[in-house]
Design an enzyme around this catalytic site. Structure first.
Site, PDB file in Angstrom:
ATOM      1  CB  VAL A  72      -1.009   0.030   1.182  1.00 22.35           C
ATOM      2  CG1 VAL A  72      -2.038  -1.072   1.033  1.00 22.35           C
ATOM      3  CG2 VAL A  72      -0.332  -0.026   2.519  1.00 22.35           C
ATOM      4  CE  LYS A  98      -4.831  -5.441   1.195  1.00 15.43           C
ATOM      5  NZ  LYS A  98      -3.503  -6.082   1.084  1.00 15.43           N
TER       6      LYS A  98
END
Length: 121
Positions: A72, A98
């Site tokens: 990420v 997420k």
């Protein structure tokens, strides 16, 4: 400095380091604040003078939707760079979440702040 924001922009993508994550699309959620002087568009009332949040959203949806990163952190950096480079904002604060990645947590992710001077360094 004024801020233009996009809140809870959800995009499906390939993200993650585990084998199972490489086979399915998962949602990520972006919250974005972009530094922009709103006095000019406020005075002119002309869309051409604004920071077009729809254009920013569409660009990120296209990029993220086609991406395939493991981390990420990498995706967040690339998104921030697009905003700084293509939309000429001086500063961006970007939260990439997420959802459901960790049991018991609504979401995990990263929160970064980057400035045009950071991008040039």
């Amino acid at each position: 400095m004024d801020k233009v924001f996009i809140e809870a922009l959800e995009i499906e993508c390939l993200i993650g380091i585990y084998d199972w994550e490489r086979r399915i699309r998962q949602p990520i959620v972006l919250d974005i604040e972009m530094a922009f002087d709103n006095r000019v568009p406020a005075a002119s009332d002309d869309i051409r003078d604004t920071l077009d949040y729809k254009a920013v959203s569409k660009r990120l949806m296209q990029f993220v939707g086609e991406s395939s990163f493991g981390l990420v952190e990498t995706l967040a950096e690339r998104c921030a760079a697009i905003i700084l480079d293509e939309f000429k904002v001086s500063h961006v604060r970007l939260k990439l979440s997420k959802p459901g990645a960790v049991r018991g947590a609504r979401a995990v992710g990263v929160l970064i702040e980057r400035s045009r001077t950071d991008a040039a360094a």
